[in-house]
Write a protein that holds these residues in place. Structure first.
Motif, short mmCIF file in Angstrom:
data_model
loop_
_atom_site.label_atom_id
_atom_site.label_comp_id
_atom_site.label_asym_id
_atom_site.label_seq_id
_atom_site.Cartn_x
_atom_site.Cartn_y
_atom_site.Cartn_z
N ALA A 1 0.83 -1.18 -0.08
CA ALA A 1 -0.02 -0.01 -0.04
C ALA A 1 0.97 1.18 0.09
O ALA A 1 0.56 2.23 -0.54
N LEU A 2 1.99 1.19 0.90
CA LEU A 2 2.87 2.11 0.82
C LEU A 2 3.40 2.57 -0.50
O LEU A 2 3.64 3.72 -1.14
N LEU A 3 3.93 1.50 -1.15
CA LEU A 3 4.69 1.52 -2.58
C LEU A 3 3.60 2.20 -3.38
O LEU A 3 4.03 3.01 -4.37
N ARG A 4 2.32 1.71 -3.47
CA ARG A 4 1.42 2.27 -4.41
C ARG A 4 1.20 4.04 -4.18
O ARG A 4 1.18 4.93 -4.95
N GLN A 5 1.51 4.11 -2.56
CA GLN A 5 1.38 5.78 -2.26
C GLN A 5 2.42 6.66 -3.04
O GLN A 5 2.14 7.79 -3.32
N VAL A 6 3.68 6.04 -2.79
CA VAL A 6 4.94 6.82 -3.22
C VAL A 6 5.12 6.54 -4.62
O VAL A 6 5.96 6.98 -5.23
N ASN A 7 4.47 5.40 -5.25
CA ASN A 7 4.62 5.10 -6.81
C ASN A 7 6.00 4.86 -7.11
O ASN A 7 6.51 5.34 -8.11
N ALA A 8 6.68 3.97 -6.26
CA ALA A 8 7.81 3.40 -6.34
C ALA A 8 8.15 2.03 -6.10
O ALA A 8 7.20 1.58 -5.31
N PRO A 9 9.20 1.35 -6.81
CA PRO A 9 9.19 0.01 -6.59
C PRO A 9 9.93 -0.30 -4.96
O PRO A 9 10.47 0.65 -4.36
N LYS A 10 9.85 -1.48 -4.51
CA LYS A 10 10.43 -1.52 -2.96
C LYS A 10 11.75 -1.41 -3.11
O LYS A 10 12.31 -0.66 -2.01
N GLU A 11 12.58 -1.77 -4.22
CA GLU A 11 14.08 -1.47 -3.89
C GLU A 11 14.50 0.02 -4.02
O GLU A 11 15.36 0.32 -3.45
N PHE A 12 13.41 0.78 -4.46
CA PHE A 12 13.76 2.07 -4.48
C PHE A 12 13.92 2.76 -3.01
O PHE A 12 14.66 3.62 -2.65
N LEU A 13 13.16 2.27 -2.32
CA LEU A 13 13.24 2.63 -0.75
C LEU A 13 14.08 1.80 0.18
O LEU A 13 14.85 2.29 1.02
#
Length: 375
Positions: free
Chosen positions: A33-45
């Motif tokens: 859900a957070l990844l959808r909120q920030v519109n980024a893949p998990k690896e980005f974070l």
């Protein structure tokens, strides 16, 4: 890291965004859900710290709240507008609470809610503006209706007084003329005919004032610019007063500057007739009229040596129905100078005056110089 991810896997399918930040500001857990909120893949974070992924976040209020949680274990709930690296912005409802690893952050995207709130505020503001406009229109309408009712009342009161004298004159003169029919008393008949003519003229002036006022109030006085000789206009007006001046009373006129001007001839004619007529009514001495046409403006003055205007009443001079306390013996509507002032303003001009009781009054008109191409 794997143990931490397993520990927080209970949040994997949560519709609310969840992230865990350690004390080095590194992401150790994020859900889908957070990844959808920030519109980024998990690896980005998960490969870098929050400060590396979001440069400048250190100066934001959000950073201070997370830092307080990391250092002091203080939980907080807030709404925050977050700016992403590409410049886009979203609103989030955030709950930040301390955990063993650092800080657990729940985020719920409320951007649409904020947009709706903003739209609602704009709608309320627009509604408020329209309500204010409608209220003002209603107040103006009520004020206008009240003014009209007062004007009608004043007209009835004034007309009953002002018309009574000339009508009595007409009736008595007609009766006397009938007695002279068939006699040789021509002089007496002529005298009473002149009295009738004067009485009818006075009634016509009263009615003309009300018609002019009504047109001004309704905005039905069109401006028609023409090129004409100011000098000739004033001379024509003065000649019309030849039969109405008092014994030994004269009008002296001087002119300097340009000869021709661009203005509404009829409106200027009405203004000057009113001012000269007042000078004639309230003075037994000579009247002086001057005009000056220069490159910047047209200046016209009308001066008498009459009764003047009481100092304490001068501020009311241009009000509707105002008549100075020392003019009760002279017929009038109390509308003339109000009309003159509004006529002058229609021509983008102005009128001023100076007056001393028992010494006389000076009126000064100023008009801009219009160009021939403005016609």
């Amino acid at each position: 890291m794997q143990m931490t991810a397993t520990k927080y896997s209970v949040f994997d399918n949560l519709m609310e965004g969840v992230q865990v930040i350690n004390r080095d500001w590194e992401y150790i857990y994020v859900n889908d859900a957070l990844l959808r909120q920030v519109n980024a893949p998990k690896e980005f974070l998960l490969t870098d710290s929050m400060t590396e992924r979001y440069p400048g976040i250190e100066s934001s209020p959000l950073y201070k709240h997370i830092e307080s949680c990391l250092l002091n274990g203080i939980a907080v709930q807030l709404q925050n507008e977050f700016t992403f690296p590409d410049g886009s912005k979203n609103w989030f409802d955030l709950r930040i609470q301390p955990v063993e690893e650092g800080a657990l952050i729940f985020s719920f995207d409320i951007t649409r809610q904020k947009q709706m709130e903003q739209e609602l505020r704009q709608l309320n503001a627009e509604l408020g503006r329209r309500v204010a406009e409608s209220t003002k229109e209603l107040q103006d309408s009520l004020s206008r209706e009240k003014e009209l009712n007062e004007m009608k009342s004043r007209f009835v009161s004034m007309a009953s007084h002002e018309f009574r004298a000339p009508l009595s004159t007409v009736l008595s003169s007609v009766g006397l003329i009938e007695q002279y029919i068939g006699t040789e008393q021509t002089d007496k008949k002529h005298k009473h005919v002149e009295r009738i003519r004067s009485a009818v003229k006075n009634m016509r002036v009263i009615l003309d004032d009300f018609l002019s006022l009504d047109k001004l109030d309704q905005g039905k006085v069109p401006i028609q610019l023409h090129t004409f000789s100011l000098h000739e206009l004033v001379l024509d007006i003065i000649s019309d007063f030849d039969g109405t001046l008092k014994p030994d009373q004269q009008i002296h006129y001087t002119h300097k500057g340009g000869e021709r001007i661009v203005l509404d001839r009829q409106i200027l004619h009405n203004i000057l007739v009113n001012l000269i007529s007042n000078a004639n009514k309230y003075s037994d001495q000579d009247i002086r009229v001057s005009s000056d046409v220069n490159e910047e403006e047209v200046i016209i003055t009308v001066q008498d040596k009459g009764i003047g205007i009481p100092q304490e009443e001068q501020q009311q001079l241009f009000e509707k129905f105002f008549r100075a306390s020392n003019t009760s013996y002279v017929q009038g509507t109390g509308l003339g100078l109000n009309i003159v002032k509004r006529y002058a303003e229609l021509l983008h001009g102005s009128i001023g005056f100076s007056s001393t009781q028992q010494e006389g009054t000076l009126f000064v008109l100023h008009f801009p110089v219009f160009k021939q191409e403005e016609i």
